[in-house]
Design an enzyme around this catalytic site. Structure first.
Site, mmCIF file in Angstrom:
data_model
loop_
_atom_site.group_PDB
_atom_site.id
_atom_site.type_symbol
_atom_site.label_atom_id
_atom_site.label_comp_id
_atom_site.label_asym_id
_atom_site.label_seq_id
_atom_site.Cartn_x
_atom_site.Cartn_y
_atom_site.Cartn_z
ATOM 1 N N HIS A 1 -2.741 -16.229 33.392
ATOM 2 C CA HIS A 1 -2.311 -17.437 34.353
ATOM 3 C C HIS A 1 -0.963 -17.973 34.123
ATOM 4 O O HIS A 1 -0.287 -17.864 35.022
ATOM 5 C CB HIS A 1 -3.427 -18.359 33.778
ATOM 6 N N HIS B 1 2.784 -27.524 34.082
ATOM 7 C CA HIS B 1 2.534 -26.059 34.198
ATOM 8 C C HIS B 1 3.168 -25.213 35.055
ATOM 9 O O HIS B 1 3.659 -25.772 36.376
ATOM 10 C CB HIS B 1 0.997 -26.442 34.658
ATOM 11 N N SER C 1 -3.535 -31.976 42.431
ATOM 12 C CA SER C 1 -3.506 -30.253 42.186
ATOM 13 C C SER C 1 -4.659 -29.981 41.818
ATOM 14 O O SER C 1 -5.611 -30.632 41.250
ATOM 15 C CB SER C 1 -2.566 -30.225 41.022
ATOM 16 N N THR D 1 -1.843 -30.904 45.824
ATOM 17 C CA THR D 1 -2.047 -29.545 45.927
ATOM 18 C C THR D 1 -1.607 -29.041 47.431
ATOM 19 O O THR D 1 -1.430 -29.807 48.287
ATOM 20 C CB THR D 1 -3.704 -29.177 46.073
ATOM 21 N N GLU E 1 -5.469 -28.263 39.406
ATOM 22 C CA GLU E 1 -5.700 -28.183 38.022
ATOM 23 C C GLU E 1 -5.618 -29.407 37.344
ATOM 24 O O GLU E 1 -5.433 -29.612 35.940
ATOM 25 C CB GLU E 1 -4.410 -27.510 37.348
ATOM 26 N N ASN F 1 2.448 -27.275 38.558
ATOM 27 C CA ASN F 1 2.012 -28.519 39.064
ATOM 28 C C ASN F 1 2.477 -29.355 37.402
ATOM 29 O O ASN F 1 2.731 -28.984 36.649
ATOM 30 C CB ASN F 1 0.651 -28.943 39.063
ATOM 31 N N TYR G 1 13.432 -19.741 15.341
ATOM 32 C CA TYR G 1 13.370 -21.112 15.113
ATOM 33 C C TYR G 1 13.022 -22.048 16.228
ATOM 34 O O TYR G 1 12.072 -23.173 15.983
ATOM 35 C CB TYR G 1 14.231 -21.566 14.110
ATOM 36 N N TYR H 1 16.777 -34.393 15.267
ATOM 37 C CA TYR H 1 17.645 -33.568 15.958
ATOM 38 C C TYR H 1 17.947 -34.152 17.219
ATOM 39 O O TYR H 1 17.045 -34.798 17.958
ATOM 40 C CB TYR H 1 16.772 -32.093 16.358
ATOM 41 N N HIS I 1 4.360 -20.828 36.316
ATOM 42 C CA HIS I 1 3.866 -19.623 36.194
ATOM 43 C C HIS I 1 4.843 -18.438 36.019
ATOM 44 O O HIS I 1 5.364 -17.797 36.630
ATOM 45 C CB HIS I 1 3.161 -19.169 37.619
#
Length: 225
Positions: free
Chosen positions: A157, A94, A73, A45, A75, A31, A115, A210, A96
């Protein structure tokens, strides 16, 4: 809906689809949220990413209220709490992703084996302890794991990456997966050597200038050279 909001909703949908295209997510497991107005926009969701339309993206307020009949969602709590706790961050991704989630199952942090870990803001990517998905307990642990960082793992998770924009957060999620892949490749040979805090501090300083920069930063670099 303003043009700006439509642009954000469209960008959020494109990023959801990109997660799967990049191989860092499957189905609707991940999500994404982005700061907007007096709250945030978040992916809904259970709607397949290829079916998402701008009107499916849910606009939530900080008090967790929202309008319409599309549910956010599950979450949303950690998305809200991260954005509230970290005003310098505007988007949360987020996933998985397989390798980073595997490291999270081990319950271990990702150390400074490369790095590029500095992209997450420090010399490690912490793993928050396990809490049930969608709960306030999980949100609390995530905010703690993200102190001084822009990315963390969640035990058993997945991954959270947060940054100034959806694009930067998505890129950071890819970096976390790369670092996890490297770590898992090294572990069969024992604990890998890591860069020191001092070495990462130098990288963090270099990362400030950078890549492409704003005109103000470019001007400062010209004067410093």
């Amino acid at each position: 809906m303003t043009d700006q909001e439509l642009t954000l909703r469209t960008e959020l949908i494109e990023a959801c689809r990109a997660m799967n295209g990049l191989g860092i997510n499957k189905g609707t497991a991940g999500n994404i949220s982005v700061r907007h107005g007096d709250g945030f926009l978040i992916s809904p969701t259970g709607i397949p990413y290829d079916k998402l339309r701008p009107e499916h993206v849910v606009a939530m307020n900080w008090d967790a209220s929202f309008t319409g009949d599309v549910l956010p969602s599950s979450e949303w709590r950690f998305h809200r709490d991260i954005l509230q706790a970290r005003p310098e961050l505007n988007a949360v991704v987020h996933t998985h992703s397989t390798k980073a989630t595997s490291v999270s199952v081990l319950g271990r942090d990702i150390p400074a084996i490369h790095y590029s870990i500095a992209a997450a803001g420090g010399d490690s990517i912490r793993c928050a302890p396990y809490e049930l998905f969608g709960t306030q307990e999980l949100a609390h642990e995530v905010v703690k794991a993200l102190e001084g960082r822009r990315a963390c793992l969640m035990a058993h998770h997945g991954v959270i990456a947060a940054h100034v924009s959806i694009a930067r957060a998505l890129a950071l999620a890819v970096t976390v997966e790369e670092l996890a892949t490297q770590l898992l490749a090294l572990l069969p040979m024992g604990e890998p050597p890591v860069l020191s805090e001092a070495q990462i501090a130098v990288v963090l300083e270099k990362f400030k200038t950078y890549g492409q920069q704003t005109p103000e930063v470019q001007e400062g670099l010209r004067h410093a050279s």
